[in-house]
Design a protein around this motif. Structure first.
Motif, PDB file in Angstrom:
ATOM      1  N   HIS A   2      45.723  32.561  33.850  1.00  0.00           N
ATOM      2  CA  HIS A   2      44.293  32.373  33.622  1.00  0.00           C
ATOM      3  C   HIS A   2      44.040  30.998  33.018  1.00  0.00           C
ATOM      4  O   HIS A   2      42.962  30.710  32.528  1.00  0.00           O
TER       5      HIS A   2
ATOM      6  N   MET B  38      43.655  48.506  30.996  1.00  0.00           N
ATOM      7  CA  MET B  38      44.485  47.406  31.481  1.00  0.00           C
ATOM      8  C   MET B  38      45.880  47.918  31.815  1.00  0.00           C
ATOM      9  O   MET B  38      46.410  48.759  31.091  1.00  0.00           O
ATOM     10  N   CYS B  94      42.729  36.597  38.045  1.00  0.00           N
ATOM     11  CA  CYS B  94      43.661  37.652  37.660  1.00  0.00           C
ATOM     12  C   CYS B  94      43.148  38.536  36.532  1.00  0.00           C
ATOM     13  O   CYS B  94      43.893  39.332  35.984  1.00  0.00           O
ATOM     14  N   HIS B  95      41.875  38.395  36.159  1.00  0.00           N
ATOM     15  CA  HIS B  95      41.340  39.145  35.023  1.00  0.00           C
ATOM     16  C   HIS B  95      39.831  39.231  35.158  1.00  0.00           C
ATOM     17  O   HIS B  95      39.228  38.450  35.896  1.00  0.00           O
ATOM     18  N   GLU B  97      36.143  38.784  33.252  1.00  0.00           N
ATOM     19  CA  GLU B  97      35.558  38.063  32.115  1.00  0.00           C
ATOM     20  C   GLU B  97      34.229  38.710  31.764  1.00  0.00           C
ATOM     21  O   GLU B  97      33.598  39.358  32.603  1.00  0.00           O
ATOM     22  N   ASN B 119      40.280  47.037  34.618  1.00  0.00           N
ATOM     23  CA  ASN B 119      40.568  45.615  34.764  1.00  0.00           C
ATOM     24  C   ASN B 119      41.451  45.341  35.988  1.00  0.00           C
ATOM     25  O   ASN B 119      42.013  46.269  36.574  1.00  0.00           O
ATOM     26  N   ASN B 122      47.155  43.676  35.959  1.00  0.00           N
ATOM     27  CA  ASN B 122      47.855  42.523  35.414  1.00  0.00           C
ATOM     28  C   ASN B 122      48.039  42.805  33.925  1.00  0.00           C
ATOM     29  O   ASN B 122      47.077  43.178  33.255  1.00  0.00           O
ATOM     30  N   CYS B 125      46.942  38.340  31.647  1.00  0.00           N
ATOM     31  CA  CYS B 125      45.684  37.621  31.422  1.00  0.00           C
ATOM     32  C   CYS B 125      44.543  38.482  30.881  1.00  0.00           C
ATOM     33  O   CYS B 125      43.800  38.020  30.011  1.00  0.00           O
ATOM     34  N   PRO B 126      44.345  39.729  31.357  1.00  0.00           N
ATOM     35  CA  PRO B 126      43.201  40.500  30.842  1.00  0.00           C
ATOM     36  C   PRO B 126      43.212  40.648  29.321  1.00  0.00           C
ATOM     37  O   PRO B 126      42.161  40.797  28.698  1.00  0.00           O
ATOM     38  N   TYR B 129      40.770  38.491  27.247  1.00  0.00           N
ATOM     39  CA  TYR B 129      39.323  38.494  27.484  1.00  0.00           C
ATOM     40  C   TYR B 129      38.650  39.760  26.964  1.00  0.00           C
ATOM     41  O   TYR B 129      38.841  40.850  27.504  1.00  0.00           O
ATOM     42  N   ALA B 155      49.205  42.408  25.433  1.00  0.00           N
ATOM     43  CA  ALA B 155      48.403  43.534  25.906  1.00  0.00           C
ATOM     44  C   ALA B 155      48.503  44.694  24.923  1.00  0.00           C
ATOM     45  O   ALA B 155      47.505  45.333  24.599  1.00  0.00           O
TER      46      ALA B 155
END
Lengths: 114, 223
Positions: A2, B38, B94-95, B97, B119, B122, B125-126, B129, B155
Motif C-alpha cells: 500500500h 480482515m 490491496c486494502h 480506505e 476487507n 490481505n 495492508c488493511p 487503515y 494485523a
C-alpha cells in the motif's frame, strides 16, 4: 503493497503546502517511519521514485528515519523501546503494554526552493 | 534561489484517520455497530458473514460492504440472502480506505444495527487503515497454518479479536490450536478468540451472541 497509496497521500500534503507557500521545487523530503508502521522502506522508496516523475519533486531525494517502537508497561509503567516482537517489559516481564510510538509514518519536513 | 527547510509533522494516514473518525461519528449517531473483517484470501470471511446472517437476520437488521480487487461475486452471495450489500472493487488496491466507505455509507438503510465490512483478502495492508469500525477481527483458517500471527503481527496487534475458522478441518490438518492462541496473545494479550466452522456451524452462535452483547454495550455507552 500500500506504499503507493501512502506516497499519493504524501503528495496531497505537499500540494497543499505548495498552494500555501508558493515554492516551485522540492529537493528533499524527510519521513519518519516507525518499525511497526506496516511499511517496507524499500517499497516506499520505489513508490516514491515512480510517483515523483514529472512533478515539482522530480529531483527530490527521500530521507527515511526509521524509529523503534516505544511502549509503556501497563503493569509497572516502565517505558521501553524495541525493534522487534514480542513486546514485553524487561523489568516485570509483562506482555500487557501500550504502544506509544513506532507505528507512525510522518512527513517531518521538506526542503524547497523558494 | 533560496533553499529552505519547511517543518510539517503530518501523518501520511492523517486524511484516512480524519475520514474514519467522521464515519465513526456518523455510524454512532445512527446506532450502527461496525465490524471490519480482515484475513488472507480464502479464509472464509464471506462464509462467516453468511452464517452470521442466519443467526442475526432479520431480527437484527444488518448491511454488508464487500471489498475485493475485482468482481461482485461476494456482494451477490450476501444479496441472495435478502441482505443489503455493496461491493467495492478496488481495481488492484490491496486494502479498503475510509474514503471508499464514505462514498456509500449514506445508502445504508435506517435502523441497521450491524455493518460488516469485509476487507480485501490481505493480512498486511488493511491493518494500517482505520475504516471507522467499532471492532476489528482477524480471521485465520486452519489450512493457513499456525505461524500467521508471528508472520503478520500488525494485523493481530491492531485487532480486538481473532476468529480461527474452518475448525472442522482440525484433525485432517495438523494445527496446534493452543499454540496459535498463545502466539496471537504474545502479540496482543487482549485479543478475544473464537473458533468457528461455517460448514458445521460450530461457534457461529457464540460469535453472533458476542456481537449482540457488544452492540448493546455500545448503545448503552451512547445513551
Amino acid at each position: 503493497m500500500h506504499e503507493l497509496s501512502l506516497i499519493a497521500s504524501l503528495f496531497e500534503i505537499l500540494e497543499a503546502q505548495k498552494a500555501e507557500k508558493g515554492f516551485t521545487k522540492i529537493t528533499a523530503i524527510k519521513l519518519r517511519c516507525g518499525v511497526f508502521s506496516g511499511v517496507v522502506p524499500e517499497c516506499l522508496e520505489a513508490a516514491f521514485e515512480v510517483y515523483k516523475k514529472d512533478t515539482f519533486a522530480s529531483e527530490a531525494k527521500l530521507i527515511l528515519e526509521v524509529v523503534p517502537v516505544k511502549f509503556r508497561c501497563r503493569r509497572c509503567q516502565q517505558i521501553e523501546t524495541a525493534y522487534d516482537l514480542p513486546f514485553f517489559c524487561p523489568v516485570c516481564q509483562s506482555k500487557d503494554v501500550e504502544i506509544l510510538d513506532g507505528t507512525e509514518l510522518t512527513l517531518v519536513s521538506f526542503e524547497a526552493e523558494i | 534561489m533560496n533553499r529552505k527547510e519547511i517543518t510539517v509533522f503530518e501523518d501520511l494516514l492523517g486524511s484516512n484517520k480524519k475520514i474514519a473518525n467522521e464515519l465513526r461519528h456518523y455510524l454512532r449517531a445512527k446506532g450502527i455497530f461496525t465490524i471490519n473483517l480482515m484475513s488472507s484470501p480464502g479464509s472464509g470471511k464471506t462464509s462467516l458473514i453468511e452464517k452470521l446472517i442466519d443467526h442475526l437476520w432479520p431480527q437484527h437488521p444488518l448491511a454488508v460492504i464487500e471489498g475485493d480487487i475485482e468482481t461482485d461475486l461476494d456482494a451477490a452471495r450476501i444479496r441472495a440472502k435478502g441482505v443489503p450489500a455493496w461491493q467495492i472493487t478496488t481495481g488492484g488496491a490491496c486494502h479498503l480506505e475510509a474514503k471508499m466507505i464514505a462514498r456509500i455509507i449514506r445508502e445504508i438503510p435506517e435502523k441497521t444495527e450491524f455493518l460488516f465490512i469485509e476487507n480485501v483478502g490481505n493480512l498486511v495492508c488493511p491493518a494500517s487503515y482505520d475504516l471507522g469500525e467499532n471492532l476489528r477481527f482477524v480471521l485465520l483458517s486452519i489450512p493457513e497454518g499456525e505461524d500467521k500471527p508471528l508472520k503478520y503481527p500488525k494485523a493481530f496487534l491492531t485487532a480486538q479479536g481473532l476468529i480461527i475458522t474452518k475448525i472442522d478441518l482440525l484433525g485432517p490438518i495438523s494445527f496446534d490450536l493452543d499454540k496459535v492462541k498463545e502466539e496471537a496473545r504474545k502479540i496482543n494479550p487482549t485479543l478475544v478468540i473464537f473458533t468457528t466452522s461455517s460448514r458445521t456451524g460450530e461457534g457461529i452462535k457464540e460469535f453472533a451472541t458476542y456481537l449482540i452483547q457488544q452492540r448493546q454495550r455500545f448503545q448503552e455507552n451512547n445513551a
